[in-house]
Design a protein around this motif. Sequence first.
Motif, PDB file in Angstrom:
ATOM      1  N   LEU A 181       0.829  -1.201   0.000  1.00 28.78           N
ATOM      2  CA  LEU A 181       0.000   0.000   0.000  1.00 28.78           C
ATOM      3  C   LEU A 181       0.858   1.243   0.000  1.00 28.78           C
ATOM      4  O   LEU A 181       2.023   1.204   0.375  1.00 28.78           O
ATOM      5  N   ASP A 182       0.223   2.360  -0.355  1.00 24.10           N
ATOM      6  CA  ASP A 182       0.870   3.654  -0.163  1.00 24.10           C
ATOM      7  C   ASP A 182       1.113   3.858   1.325  1.00 24.10           C
ATOM      8  O   ASP A 182       0.405   3.306   2.170  1.00 24.10           O
ATOM      9  N   ASP A 183       2.083   4.686   1.646  1.00 17.95           N
ATOM     10  CA  ASP A 183       2.481   4.888   3.038  1.00 17.95           C
ATOM     11  C   ASP A 183       1.380   5.500   3.903  1.00 17.95           C
ATOM     12  O   ASP A 183       1.315   5.259   5.094  1.00 17.95           O
ATOM     13  N   GLN A 184       0.472   6.276   3.315  1.00 18.68           N
ATOM     14  CA  GLN A 184      -0.570   6.941   4.109  1.00 18.68           C
ATOM     15  C   GLN A 184      -1.839   6.102   4.252  1.00 18.68           C
ATOM     16  O   GLN A 184      -2.774   6.526   4.922  1.00 18.68           O
ATOM     17  N   GLU A 185      -1.900   4.924   3.655  1.00 19.95           N
ATOM     18  CA  GLU A 185      -3.097   4.078   3.713  1.00 19.95           C
ATOM     19  C   GLU A 185      -3.213   3.372   5.069  1.00 19.95           C
ATOM     20  O   GLU A 185      -2.240   3.212   5.793  1.00 19.95           O
ATOM     21  N   ASN A 186      -4.426   2.916   5.351  1.00 21.05           N
ATOM     22  CA  ASN A 186      -4.739   2.262   6.615  1.00 21.05           C
ATOM     23  C   ASN A 186      -4.392   0.767   6.546  1.00 21.05           C
ATOM     24  O   ASN A 186      -4.949   0.032   5.734  1.00 21.05           O
ATOM     25  N   GLU A 187      -3.504   0.321   7.435  1.00 16.99           N
ATOM     26  CA  GLU A 187      -3.061  -1.068   7.437  1.00 16.99           C
ATOM     27  C   GLU A 187      -4.177  -2.023   7.857  1.00 16.99           C
ATOM     28  O   GLU A 187      -4.283  -3.127   7.343  1.00 16.99           O
ATOM     29  N   LEU A 188      -5.003  -1.587   8.793  1.00 21.37           N
ATOM     30  CA  LEU A 188      -6.070  -2.460   9.284  1.00 21.37           C
ATOM     31  C   LEU A 188      -7.120  -2.705   8.200  1.00 21.37           C
ATOM     32  O   LEU A 188      -7.672  -3.802   8.102  1.00 21.37           O
ATOM     33  N   LEU A 189      -7.374  -1.694   7.404  1.00 23.38           N
ATOM     34  CA  LEU A 189      -8.295  -1.878   6.285  1.00 23.38           C
ATOM     35  C   LEU A 189      -7.697  -2.863   5.274  1.00 23.38           C
ATOM     36  O   LEU A 189      -8.408  -3.701   4.720  1.00 23.38           O
ATOM     37  N   ALA A 190      -6.411  -2.772   5.042  1.00 19.56           N
ATOM     38  CA  ALA A 190      -5.743  -3.698   4.119  1.00 19.56           C
ATOM     39  C   ALA A 190      -5.806  -5.125   4.646  1.00 19.56           C
ATOM     40  O   ALA A 190      -6.019  -6.076   3.883  1.00 19.56           O
ATOM     41  N   LEU A 191      -5.648  -5.283   5.945  1.00 20.74           N
ATOM     42  CA  LEU A 191      -5.762  -6.604   6.555  1.00 20.74           C
ATOM     43  C   LEU A 191      -7.179  -7.154   6.372  1.00 20.74           C
ATOM     44  O   LEU A 191      -7.371  -8.344   6.106  1.00 20.74           O
ATOM     45  N   GLU A 192      -8.159  -6.272   6.477  1.00 23.85           N
ATOM     46  CA  GLU A 192      -9.550  -6.662   6.251  1.00 23.85           C
ATOM     47  C   GLU A 192      -9.789  -7.034   4.784  1.00 23.85           C
ATOM     48  O   GLU A 192     -10.562  -7.955   4.493  1.00 23.85           O
ATOM     49  N   VAL A 193      -9.138  -6.347   3.861  1.00 23.75           N
ATOM     50  CA  VAL A 193      -9.246  -6.672   2.438  1.00 23.75           C
ATOM     51  C   VAL A 193      -8.703  -8.079   2.190  1.00 23.75           C
ATOM     52  O   VAL A 193      -9.330  -8.885   1.486  1.00 23.75           O
ATOM     53  N   LEU A 194      -7.553  -8.385   2.767  1.00 21.84           N
ATOM     54  CA  LEU A 194      -6.986  -9.724   2.619  1.00 21.84           C
ATOM     55  C   LEU A 194      -7.933 -10.776   3.183  1.00 21.84           C
ATOM     56  O   LEU A 194      -8.163 -11.821   2.572  1.00 21.84           O
TER      57      LEU A 194
ATOM     58  N   GLU B 170     -13.355  -9.520  -9.331  1.00 21.57           N
ATOM     59  CA  GLU B 170     -14.707  -9.132  -8.947  1.00 21.57           C
ATOM     60  C   GLU B 170     -14.700  -8.315  -7.656  1.00 21.57           C
ATOM     61  O   GLU B 170     -15.588  -7.503  -7.420  1.00 21.57           O
ATOM     62  N   PHE B 171     -13.687  -8.536  -6.841  1.00 23.56           N
ATOM     63  CA  PHE B 171     -13.589  -7.870  -5.547  1.00 23.56           C
ATOM     64  C   PHE B 171     -12.782  -6.568  -5.624  1.00 23.56           C
ATOM     65  O   PHE B 171     -13.194  -5.537  -5.096  1.00 23.56           O
ATOM     66  N   LEU B 172     -11.645  -6.604  -6.289  1.00 24.82           N
ATOM     67  CA  LEU B 172     -10.762  -5.435  -6.406  1.00 24.82           C
ATOM     68  C   LEU B 172     -10.601  -5.040  -7.868  1.00 24.82           C
ATOM     69  O   LEU B 172     -10.557  -5.903  -8.739  1.00 24.82           O
ATOM     70  N   MET B 173     -10.503  -3.752  -8.096  1.00 23.07           N
ATOM     71  CA  MET B 173     -10.238  -3.275  -9.450  1.00 23.07           C
ATOM     72  C   MET B 173      -9.337  -2.052  -9.371  1.00 23.07           C
ATOM     73  O   MET B 173      -9.646  -1.090  -8.680  1.00 23.07           O
ATOM     74  N   GLY B 174      -8.220  -2.126 -10.050  1.00 19.97           N
ATOM     75  CA  GLY B 174      -7.314  -0.990 -10.104  1.00 19.97           C
ATOM     76  C   GLY B 174      -6.748  -0.594  -8.755  1.00 19.97           C
ATOM     77  O   GLY B 174      -6.448   0.569  -8.524  1.00 19.97           O
ATOM     78  N   GLY B 175      -6.612  -1.534  -7.851  1.00 21.62           N
ATOM     79  CA  GLY B 175      -6.054  -1.228  -6.536  1.00 21.62           C
ATOM     80  C   GLY B 175      -7.046  -0.650  -5.553  1.00 21.62           C
ATOM     81  O   GLY B 175      -6.664  -0.168  -4.494  1.00 21.62           O
ATOM     82  N   GLU B 176      -8.310  -0.696  -5.883  1.00 18.86           N
ATOM     83  CA  GLU B 176      -9.367  -0.203  -4.998  1.00 18.86           C
ATOM     84  C   GLU B 176     -10.442  -1.268  -4.866  1.00 18.86           C
ATOM     85  O   GLU B 176     -10.621  -2.092  -5.757  1.00 18.86           O
ATOM     86  N   ILE B 177     -11.176  -1.224  -3.760  1.00 16.83           N
ATOM     87  CA  ILE B 177     -12.255  -2.183  -3.560  1.00 16.83           C
ATOM     88  C   ILE B 177     -13.386  -1.844  -4.518  1.00 16.83           C
ATOM     89  O   ILE B 177     -13.885  -0.728  -4.541  1.00 16.83           O
ATOM     90  N   GLN B 178     -13.773  -2.829  -5.311  1.00 20.70           N
ATOM     91  CA  GLN B 178     -14.844  -2.631  -6.280  1.00 20.70           C
ATOM     92  C   GLN B 178     -16.196  -2.930  -5.649  1.00 20.70           C
ATOM     93  O   GLN B 178     -17.157  -2.217  -5.875  1.00 20.70           O
ATOM     94  N   GLU B 179     -16.274  -4.009  -4.885  1.00 22.90           N
ATOM     95  CA  GLU B 179     -17.534  -4.415  -4.284  1.00 22.90           C
ATOM     96  C   GLU B 179     -17.275  -4.916  -2.868  1.00 22.90           C
ATOM     97  O   GLU B 179     -16.453  -5.787  -2.666  1.00 22.90           O
ATOM     98  N   THR B 180     -17.977  -4.341  -1.898  1.00 30.16           N
ATOM     99  CA  THR B 180     -17.774  -4.725  -0.505  1.00 30.16           C
ATOM    100  C   THR B 180     -18.669  -5.874  -0.074  1.00 30.16           C
ATOM    101  O   THR B 180     -18.352  -6.569   0.882  1.00 30.16           O
ATOM    102  N   SER B 181     -19.766  -6.096  -0.752  1.00 30.19           N
ATOM    103  CA  SER B 181     -20.721  -7.133  -0.365  1.00 30.19           C
ATOM    104  C   SER B 181     -20.262  -8.503  -0.841  1.00 30.19           C
ATOM    105  O   SER B 181     -20.083  -8.732  -2.040  1.00 30.19           O
ATOM    106  N   LYS B 182     -20.118  -9.420   0.109  1.00 30.60           N
ATOM    107  CA  LYS B 182     -19.743 -10.787  -0.247  1.00 30.60           C
ATOM    108  C   LYS B 182     -20.839 -11.455  -1.069  1.00 30.60           C
ATOM    109  O   LYS B 182     -20.547 -12.226  -1.979  1.00 30.60           O
ATOM    110  N   GLN B 183     -22.083 -11.158  -0.741  1.00 29.77           N
ATOM    111  CA  GLN B 183     -23.201 -11.782  -1.452  1.00 29.77           C
ATOM    112  C   GLN B 183     -23.218 -11.374  -2.925  1.00 29.77           C
ATOM    113  O   GLN B 183     -23.437 -12.218  -3.806  1.00 29.77           O
ATOM    114  N   ILE B 184     -22.977 -10.113  -3.202  1.00 26.53           N
ATOM    115  CA  ILE B 184     -22.989  -9.646  -4.590  1.00 26.53           C
ATOM    116  C   ILE B 184     -21.829 -10.251  -5.373  1.00 26.53           C
ATOM    117  O   ILE B 184     -21.988 -10.688  -6.512  1.00 26.53           O
ATOM    118  N   VAL B 185     -20.661 -10.319  -4.752  1.00 26.42           N
ATOM    119  CA  VAL B 185     -19.511 -10.932  -5.419  1.00 26.42           C
ATOM    120  C   VAL B 185     -19.789 -12.407  -5.674  1.00 26.42           C
ATOM    121  O   VAL B 185     -19.527 -12.921  -6.769  1.00 26.42           O
TER     122      VAL B 185
END
Length: 155
Positions: free
Chosen positions: A71-84, A116-131
Amino acid sequence: MMHFLLLFSRQGRLRLQKWFTPTPEREKKKIIRDMTTLVLARKPRSCNFLHWRDLKIVYKRYASLYFCLALDDQENELLALEVLHRYVELLDKYFGNVCELDIIFNFEKAYFILDEFLMGGEIQETSKQIVNRSIEASDMLQEQTMEEYMSKPAF
């Protein structure tokens, strides 16, 4: 913004890679080698965050696979952990307790789920059901296409 996502085994074998920023092939190989060396050298009880160059590296081990995100240095690590974690949950839902062999033999599905989940380094869809619905629709379309292809006479 995310720069890359890597999945590698405990032995350091790369299983999946997704680059969100343009990177020359030679640099990619160096980054992969550096990431596997850095992450595998850390003790199991160490923090899952580290600084490397001007990036934050967030990694998490699930079974025999390491999921590593830059991630970029100013991004939130906990959010990235949640993305993983969300990506692992999506893989688990599709494969039923995902393992390294699922990624090896069905890498195209692993990439599709990631896209389906990530696009271009950003979260595309947060809903697990939709994905999950999107993945199921893709599977059904693939099955229908295969059935149509197999039902046509060969010339």
